[in-house]
Structure formats: structure tokens, C-alpha cells
Motif scaffolding. Structure first.
Motif, PDB file in Angstrom:
ATOM      1  N   LYS A   3       0.848  -1.182   0.000  1.00  0.00           N
ATOM      2  CA  LYS A   3       0.000   0.000   0.000  1.00  0.00           C
ATOM      3  C   LYS A   3       0.889   1.240   0.000  1.00  0.00           C
ATOM      4  O   LYS A   3       2.016   1.213   0.504  1.00  0.00           O
ATOM      5  CB  LYS A   3      -0.902   0.013   1.234  1.00  0.00           C
ATOM      6  CG  LYS A   3      -1.947  -1.091   1.255  1.00  0.00           C
ATOM      7  CD  LYS A   3      -2.792  -1.019   2.502  1.00  0.00           C
ATOM      8  CE  LYS A   3      -1.992  -1.360   3.741  1.00  0.00           C
ATOM      9  NZ  LYS A   3      -2.847  -1.446   4.959  1.00  0.00           N
ATOM     10  N   CYS A   5       1.266   4.701   1.685  1.00  0.00           N
ATOM     11  CA  CYS A   5       0.781   5.283   2.924  1.00  0.00           C
ATOM     12  C   CYS A   5       1.473   6.605   3.218  1.00  0.00           C
ATOM     13  O   CYS A   5       2.681   6.745   3.006  1.00  0.00           O
ATOM     14  CB  CYS A   5       1.054   4.333   4.098  1.00  0.00           C
ATOM     15  SG  CYS A   5       0.363   2.668   3.895  1.00  0.00           S
ATOM     16  N   THR A 140       7.386   0.372  -5.203  1.00  0.00           N
ATOM     17  CA  THR A 140       6.631  -0.841  -4.895  1.00  0.00           C
ATOM     18  C   THR A 140       7.471  -2.082  -5.173  1.00  0.00           C
ATOM     19  O   THR A 140       7.474  -3.043  -4.380  1.00  0.00           O
ATOM     20  CB  THR A 140       5.331  -0.881  -5.709  1.00  0.00           C
ATOM     21  OG1 THR A 140       4.533   0.275  -5.383  1.00  0.00           O
ATOM     22  CG2 THR A 140       4.532  -2.137  -5.412  1.00  0.00           C
ATOM     23  N   ASP A 147       4.942  -2.070   2.652  1.00  0.00           N
ATOM     24  CA  ASP A 147       4.292  -0.835   2.225  1.00  0.00           C
ATOM     25  C   ASP A 147       5.319   0.204   1.784  1.00  0.00           C
ATOM     26  O   ASP A 147       6.489   0.152   2.160  1.00  0.00           O
ATOM     27  CB  ASP A 147       3.435  -0.266   3.349  1.00  0.00           C
ATOM     28  CG  ASP A 147       2.194  -1.101   3.626  1.00  0.00           C
ATOM     29  OD1 ASP A 147       1.766  -1.834   2.716  1.00  0.00           O
ATOM     30  OD2 ASP A 147       1.673  -1.025   4.754  1.00  0.00           O
ATOM     31  N   ASP A 167      -3.326   5.056  -0.475  1.00  0.00           N
ATOM     32  CA  ASP A 167      -4.280   4.120   0.123  1.00  0.00           C
ATOM     33  C   ASP A 167      -4.681   4.536   1.534  1.00  0.00           C
ATOM     34  O   ASP A 167      -5.843   4.408   1.922  1.00  0.00           O
ATOM     35  CB  ASP A 167      -3.686   2.713   0.155  1.00  0.00           C
ATOM     36  CG  ASP A 167      -3.442   2.159  -1.238  1.00  0.00           C
ATOM     37  OD1 ASP A 167      -4.416   2.081  -2.009  1.00  0.00           O
ATOM     38  OD2 ASP A 167      -2.285   1.818  -1.569  1.00  0.00           O
ATOM     39  N   GLU A 168      -3.698   5.017   2.321  1.00  0.00           N
ATOM     40  CA  GLU A 168      -3.957   5.417   3.704  1.00  0.00           C
ATOM     41  C   GLU A 168      -3.219   6.713   4.001  1.00  0.00           C
ATOM     42  O   GLU A 168      -2.080   6.895   3.570  1.00  0.00           O
ATOM     43  CB  GLU A 168      -3.507   4.333   4.682  1.00  0.00           C
ATOM     44  CG  GLU A 168      -4.244   3.013   4.516  1.00  0.00           C
ATOM     45  CD  GLU A 168      -3.718   1.918   5.436  1.00  0.00           C
ATOM     46  OE1 GLU A 168      -4.285   0.812   5.404  1.00  0.00           O
ATOM     47  OE2 GLU A 168      -2.740   2.165   6.162  1.00  0.00           O
ATOM     48  N   TYR A 195     -12.100   9.018  -0.306  1.00  0.00           N
ATOM     49  CA  TYR A 195     -11.478   8.923   1.020  1.00  0.00           C
ATOM     50  C   TYR A 195     -12.506   9.142   2.113  1.00  0.00           C
ATOM     51  O   TYR A 195     -13.458   9.905   1.961  1.00  0.00           O
ATOM     52  CB  TYR A 195     -10.344   9.951   1.144  1.00  0.00           C
ATOM     53  CG  TYR A 195      -9.174   9.630   0.248  1.00  0.00           C
ATOM     54  CD1 TYR A 195      -8.190   8.733   0.650  1.00  0.00           C
ATOM     55  CD2 TYR A 195      -9.064  10.205  -1.018  1.00  0.00           C
ATOM     56  CE1 TYR A 195      -7.118   8.424  -0.183  1.00  0.00           C
ATOM     57  CE2 TYR A 195      -8.009   9.905  -1.855  1.00  0.00           C
ATOM     58  CZ  TYR A 195      -7.039   9.008  -1.433  1.00  0.00           C
ATOM     59  OH  TYR A 195      -5.992   8.700  -2.262  1.00  0.00           O
ATOM     60  N   GLN A 212      -8.734   6.714   4.807  1.00  0.00           N
ATOM     61  CA  GLN A 212      -8.537   5.517   3.993  1.00  0.00           C
ATOM     62  C   GLN A 212      -9.363   5.640   2.720  1.00  0.00           C
ATOM     63  O   GLN A 212     -10.502   6.116   2.753  1.00  0.00           O
ATOM     64  CB  GLN A 212      -8.957   4.276   4.783  1.00  0.00           C
ATOM     65  CG  GLN A 212      -8.584   2.961   4.130  1.00  0.00           C
ATOM     66  CD  GLN A 212      -8.871   1.784   5.059  1.00  0.00           C
ATOM     67  OE1 GLN A 212      -9.989   1.631   5.546  1.00  0.00           O
ATOM     68  NE2 GLN A 212      -7.866   0.980   5.334  1.00  0.00           N
ATOM     69  N   ARG A 213      -8.763   5.244   1.623  1.00  0.00           N
ATOM     70  CA  ARG A 213      -9.499   5.230   0.366  1.00  0.00           C
ATOM     71  C   ARG A 213     -10.395   4.010   0.335  1.00  0.00           C
ATOM     72  O   ARG A 213      -9.959   2.896   0.647  1.00  0.00           O
ATOM     73  CB  ARG A 213      -8.517   5.212  -0.821  1.00  0.00           C
ATOM     74  CG  ARG A 213      -9.155   5.430  -2.181  1.00  0.00           C
ATOM     75  CD  ARG A 213      -8.104   5.865  -3.187  1.00  0.00           C
ATOM     76  NE  ARG A 213      -6.998   4.928  -3.262  1.00  0.00           N
ATOM     77  CZ  ARG A 213      -6.961   3.870  -4.055  1.00  0.00           C
ATOM     78  NH1 ARG A 213      -7.984   3.623  -4.864  1.00  0.00           N
ATOM     79  NH2 ARG A 213      -5.919   3.086  -4.074  1.00  0.00           N
ATOM     80  N   ALA A 216      -9.216   0.958  -1.247  1.00  0.00           N
ATOM     81  CA  ALA A 216      -8.171   0.262  -0.504  1.00  0.00           C
ATOM     82  C   ALA A 216      -8.779  -0.591   0.595  1.00  0.00           C
ATOM     83  O   ALA A 216      -8.317  -1.695   0.870  1.00  0.00           O
ATOM     84  CB  ALA A 216      -7.206   1.285   0.092  1.00  0.00           C
ATOM     85  N   LYS A 219      -9.894  -4.038  -0.596  1.00  0.00           N
ATOM     86  CA  LYS A 219      -8.944  -5.021  -1.126  1.00  0.00           C
ATOM     87  C   LYS A 219      -8.847  -6.239  -0.230  1.00  0.00           C
ATOM     88  O   LYS A 219      -8.951  -6.114   0.976  1.00  0.00           O
ATOM     89  CB  LYS A 219      -7.551  -4.357  -1.269  1.00  0.00           C
ATOM     90  CG  LYS A 219      -7.487  -3.323  -2.388  1.00  0.00           C
ATOM     91  CD  LYS A 219      -6.093  -2.716  -2.470  1.00  0.00           C
ATOM     92  CE  LYS A 219      -5.996  -1.682  -3.566  1.00  0.00           C
ATOM     93  NZ  LYS A 219      -4.661  -1.045  -3.632  1.00  0.00           N
TER      94      LYS A 219
END
Length: 219
Positions: A3, A5, A140, A147, A167-168, A195, A212-213, A216, A219
Motif C-alpha cells: 500500500k 501510505c 513498490t 508498504d 491508500d492510507e 477517502y 482511507q481510500r 483500498a 482489497k
């Protein structure tokens, strides 16, 4: 799955993530250090600077969690240093001395190529000229399933936020009013981007808000 973040990102209650007039003497802008007062008192901060004291309350626990499970970082060029334009030489190696606190590959967004820079403690700065999507792809891959932490600054977080790539997002909201500087959310409709506030926690010197999205979360 990795993710992206944002963790321990401090803002004022009027939404500024840095003060005005950032320069070598004021890397966070004028009055910008007031945003980080929640962190400066923690044991996590003191340990990063060779100390063994500091507070161990809510703020410290959340700060420590911010470093857990991170396999790579992404930084904007302003977070790496005050140098602008083409790199004049390789003398600038960041704000952090010989051993930066990252201990992972760090991908620095820039318009000007530069060779990778290996530092003590496992930090390697890699300079990405192809934009935010390329930086995220490379980070990534380097994170190896862990993460990726987006360290900032404000304009860099805004780019990733507009693109819906984060994502966060953990915000440490400090009870100060800056009045001017770099605003994190101006012109960005975070609700339309998907979000939502997942939780919030009161610390000693900041209120910690975790966004948080929704994609995400599913998932």
C-alpha cells in the motif's frame, strides 16, 4: 499487497502542512516546526537522534507504528534538500547526516537526473525523473511486498492524492493556526476521490486522524 501510505504527516488545524518562505534556514517554512512539536517530544524522535529518553505515550506509539512494515519511501525533491534546478554537484546528501532515518531505498522525485546515493544504515537515494507513477512503480518493486511510505512534502502528497494513489493517510493535526503556507487539501475533493475517516485518536500534542481510500479498504 503493498500500500502507499502517508504516515505522521503534521498539519495545522487550518490545514497547512508547511509554513511560508521555506529555505535552508527554514526547511519547514516560517513557524513550520510548530507542526512537528508532537513528534519532537517522543522517544521515537529521540532514538532517531541517538537519545534514550523521550515520552512514551499515544503520540510516541503512533510515531513508532509509522515506521513499521515500510519497505521503501518516496520523497519530493524539496524534502531531500533546498537545491533547485540542475544538481551542481553531488555534495548535498540530504538533511540527515551520514545515516538518514529511512534504512530502505528512497525514491526522490526530481526533473534533473542524478546517480543513486548510498548512505550508512541501508538508505539509498534513487532519483526519479519520470514522474509520480514511475516513482510508485519503482518503490513498490523495491519494497518487496511491504508498504511504501510517502514522506512529502505538501506538493508531493497533493500530486499523489489528486491521482487517487494514496491508500492510507495519517494526519497529526496540531492545535496551531499558521494562517499561510502550503495547504494540504485546497482545491482537492477528498470525498469525491473516495477517502473517508477510518478512525481518530487523541494524543498528547496532536489529534491523529486516519483517512482511507474506500477502494483500498475493499482489497
Amino acid at each position: 499487497m503493498s500500500k502507499l501510505c502517508v504516515r505522521s504527516f503534521a498539519i495545522s488545524i487550518d490545514g497547512y502542512g508547511a509554513g511560508p518562505n521555506q529555505d535552508l534556514q527554514n526547511p519547514l517554512g516560517v513557524r513550520g516546526p510548530e507542526l512537528m512539536e508532537w513528534f519532537f517530544h517522543t522517544r521515537a524522535w529521540r532514538k532517531m537522534h541517538g537519545g534514550d529518553d523521550g515520552e512514551t505515550g499515544v503520540d510516541n506509539g503512533i510515531a513508532e507504528q509509522g515506521f513499521a512494515g515500510i519497505g521503501a519511501w518516496i520523497l519530493g525533491r524539496n524534502m531531500f534538500g533546498p537545491v533547485r534546478g540542475p544538481w551542481p554537484d553531488d555534495s548535498w546528501k540530504g538533511w540527515w547526516g551520514d545515516e538518514p532515518p529511512y534504512h530502505t531505498p528512497v525514491f526522490v522525485l526530481t526533473n534533473h537526473p542524478r546517480a543513486p546515493l548510498t548512505m550508512a544504515g541501508g538508505t539509498e537515494f534513487r532519483f526519479v525523473t519520470e514522474g509520480i507513477h514511475a516513482a510508485l512503480e519503482q518503490a513498490t518493486a523495491a519494497a518487496g511486498g511491504r508498504d511504501v511510505r510517502l514522506g512529502g512534502g505538501v506538493s508531493t502528497v497533493r500530486q499523489f492524492l489528486r491521482a487517487g494513489l494514496i491508500d492510507e493517510l495519517h494526519l497529526a493535526i496540531r492545535p496551531v493556526l499558521l494562517g499561510s503556507g502550503e495547504h494540504l487539501f485546497q482545491g482537492i475533493d477528498t470525498h469525491a476521490l473516495g477517502y473517508e475517516c477510518a478512525r481518530h485518536v487523541a494524543g498528547e500534542r496532536a489529534t491523529h486522524v486516519f483517512l482511507q481510500r474506500r477502494a483500498a479498504a475493499e482489497k
